[in-house]
Scaffold this motif. Structure first.
Motif, PDB file in Angstrom:
ATOM      1  N   ASP A  77       0.746  -1.392   0.055  1.00  0.00           N
ATOM      2  CA  ASP A  77       0.276   0.264  -0.293  1.00  0.00           C
ATOM      3  C   ASP A  77       1.225   0.992  -0.096  1.00  0.00           C
ATOM      4  N   SER A  78       0.001   2.151  -0.225  1.00  0.00           N
ATOM      5  CA  SER A  78       1.032   3.311  -0.077  1.00  0.00           C
ATOM      6  C   SER A  78       1.498   3.919   0.931  1.00  0.00           C
ATOM      7  N   VAL A  79       2.181   5.139   1.376  1.00  0.00           N
ATOM      8  CA  VAL A  79       2.241   5.464   2.190  1.00  0.00           C
ATOM      9  C   VAL A  79       1.870   7.091   3.106  1.00  0.00           C
ATOM     10  N   VAL A  80       0.647   6.959   3.928  1.00  0.00           N
ATOM     11  CA  VAL A  80       0.250   8.063   3.787  1.00  0.00           C
ATOM     12  C   VAL A  80       1.051   8.838   5.092  1.00  0.00           C
ATOM     13  N   ILE A  81       0.528   9.910   4.826  1.00  0.00           N
ATOM     14  CA  ILE A  81       0.773  11.130   5.613  1.00  0.00           C
ATOM     15  C   ILE A  81       0.214  12.404   6.054  1.00  0.00           C
ATOM     16  N   ASN A  82      -0.361  12.474   7.135  1.00  0.00           N
ATOM     17  CA  ASN A  82      -1.336  13.320   7.343  1.00  0.00           C
ATOM     18  C   ASN A  82      -2.952  13.492   5.666  1.00  0.00           C
ATOM     19  N   GLY A  83      -3.322  11.960   5.304  1.00  0.00           N
ATOM     20  CA  GLY A  83      -4.266  12.810   4.237  1.00  0.00           C
ATOM     21  C   GLY A  83      -3.504  12.475   3.091  1.00  0.00           C
ATOM     22  N   TYR A  84      -1.836  12.218   2.793  1.00  0.00           N
ATOM     23  CA  TYR A  84      -1.412  12.323   2.043  1.00  0.00           C
ATOM     24  C   TYR A  84      -0.335  11.447   1.229  1.00  0.00           C
ATOM     25  N   VAL A  85      -0.947  10.891   0.210  1.00  0.00           N
ATOM     26  CA  VAL A  85      -0.017   9.828   0.215  1.00  0.00           C
ATOM     27  C   VAL A  85       1.708  10.561  -0.227  1.00  0.00           C
ATOM     28  N   GLN A  86       3.106  10.128   0.088  1.00  0.00           N
ATOM     29  CA  GLN A  86       4.052  10.717   0.428  1.00  0.00           C
ATOM     30  C   GLN A  86       4.893   9.234  -0.853  1.00  0.00           C
ATOM     31  N   THR A  87       4.530   7.681  -0.853  1.00  0.00           N
ATOM     32  CA  THR A  87       5.353   7.520  -1.247  1.00  0.00           C
ATOM     33  C   THR A  87       4.510   5.828  -1.628  1.00  0.00           C
ATOM     34  N   THR A  88       5.058   5.028  -2.693  1.00  0.00           N
ATOM     35  CA  THR A  88       4.853   3.476  -2.706  1.00  0.00           C
ATOM     36  C   THR A  88       5.793   2.978  -2.757  1.00  0.00           C
ATOM     37  N   GLU A  89       6.350   2.284  -1.777  1.00  0.00           N
ATOM     38  CA  GLU A  89       7.711   1.230  -1.847  1.00  0.00           C
ATOM     39  C   GLU A  89       7.263  -0.011  -2.642  1.00  0.00           C
ATOM     40  N   TYR A  90       7.609  -0.407  -3.924  1.00  0.00           N
ATOM     41  CA  TYR A  90       7.338  -1.561  -4.431  1.00  0.00           C
ATOM     42  C   TYR A  90       9.562  -1.678  -3.749  1.00  0.00           C
ATOM     43  N   GLN A  91       8.698  -3.389  -4.208  1.00  0.00           N
ATOM     44  CA  GLN A  91      10.048  -4.393  -4.242  1.00  0.00           C
ATOM     45  C   GLN A  91      10.143  -5.323  -4.892  1.00  0.00           C
ATOM     46  N   VAL A  92      11.269  -6.287  -5.387  1.00  0.00           N
ATOM     47  CA  VAL A  92      11.299  -6.735  -5.635  1.00  0.00           C
ATOM     48  C   VAL A  92      12.765  -7.801  -5.544  1.00  0.00           C
ATOM     49  N   LEU A  93      11.943  -9.136  -5.298  1.00  0.00           N
ATOM     50  CA  LEU A  93      13.139  -9.861  -4.314  1.00  0.00           C
ATOM     51  C   LEU A  93      13.362 -10.666  -6.335  1.00  0.00           C
ATOM     52  N   CYS A  94      15.107 -11.036  -6.562  1.00  0.00           N
ATOM     53  CA  CYS A  94      15.276 -11.694  -7.368  1.00  0.00           C
ATOM     54  C   CYS A  94      16.464 -12.190  -7.049  1.00  0.00           C
ATOM     55  N   ARG A  95      16.870 -12.527  -8.371  1.00  0.00           N
ATOM     56  CA  ARG A  95      18.815 -13.605  -8.047  1.00  0.00           C
ATOM     57  C   ARG A  95      19.641 -11.999  -7.967  1.00  0.00           C
ATOM     58  N   THR A  96      20.708 -12.209  -7.552  1.00  0.00           N
ATOM     59  CA  THR A  96      21.773 -11.112  -7.575  1.00  0.00           C
ATOM     60  C   THR A  96      22.418 -11.676  -8.443  1.00  0.00           C
ATOM     61  N   ASP A  97      22.863 -12.773  -8.727  1.00  0.00           N
ATOM     62  CA  ASP A  97      24.000 -13.338  -9.536  1.00  0.00           C
ATOM     63  C   ASP A  97      23.084 -12.942 -11.153  1.00  0.00           C
ATOM     64  N   LEU A  98      22.245 -12.104 -11.366  1.00  0.00           N
ATOM     65  CA  LEU A  98      21.862 -12.411 -12.078  1.00  0.00           C
ATOM     66  C   LEU A  98      21.682 -10.777 -12.584  1.00  0.00           C
ATOM     67  N   PHE A  99      20.941 -10.398 -11.429  1.00  0.00           N
ATOM     68  CA  PHE A  99      20.402  -9.086 -11.421  1.00  0.00           C
ATOM     69  C   PHE A  99      21.202  -7.756 -10.659  1.00  0.00           C
ATOM     70  N   GLY A 100      22.573  -8.732 -10.174  1.00  0.00           N
ATOM     71  CA  GLY A 100      23.397  -7.749  -8.802  1.00  0.00           C
ATOM     72  C   GLY A 100      23.829  -6.169  -9.132  1.00  0.00           C
ATOM     73  N   ASP A 101      23.637  -6.176 -10.459  1.00  0.00           N
ATOM     74  CA  ASP A 101      24.693  -4.870 -10.884  1.00  0.00           C
ATOM     75  C   ASP A 101      23.315  -3.589 -11.175  1.00  0.00           C
ATOM     76  N   LEU A 102      22.730  -4.294 -10.562  1.00  0.00           N
ATOM     77  CA  LEU A 102      21.777  -2.576 -11.376  1.00  0.00           C
ATOM     78  C   LEU A 102      21.852  -1.431 -10.613  1.00  0.00           C
ATOM     79  N   LEU A 103      21.452  -0.092 -11.289  1.00  0.00           N
ATOM     80  CA  LEU A 103      22.816   0.523 -10.096  1.00  0.00           C
ATOM     81  C   LEU A 103      21.187   1.727 -10.207  1.00  0.00           C
TER      82      LEU A 103
END
Length: 78
Positions: free
Chosen positions: A36-62
């Motif tokens: 869900d979105s992070v809501v502070i004082n009735g305003y959406v501040q951010t939505t924190e998406y996260q993906v869990l994947c193999r670091t030996d394939l995707f570990g060089d993402l910056l």
């Protein structure tokens, strides 16, 4: 103790929640968390998406790298 890559592949491919992940010419599967979105004082501040994947394939993402998760484009923030 590290989990062998073959076990991780099996878990990701057989998971009901696994989605496709593509970054450049690298592709694989990952577990995508759509919280869900992070809501502070009735305003959406951010939505924190996260993906869990193999670091030996995707570990060089910056910070700022493009990544496609489940067919939608995202930008790496952390």
């Amino acid at each position: 103790m590290p989990v062998p890559a073959s076990d991780i592949d099996f878990i990701l491919q057989e998971s009901d929640t696994a989605v496709s992940v593509v970054a450049g010419d690298v592709s694989g599967f990952g577990i995508f968390d759509r919280p869900d979105s992070v809501v502070i004082n009735g305003y959406v501040q951010t939505t924190e998406y996260q993906v869990l994947c193999r670091t030996d394939l995707f570990g060089d993402l910056l910070f700022g790298s493009g990544i496609v998760v489940d067919g939608r484009q995202y930008i790496v923030r952390e």
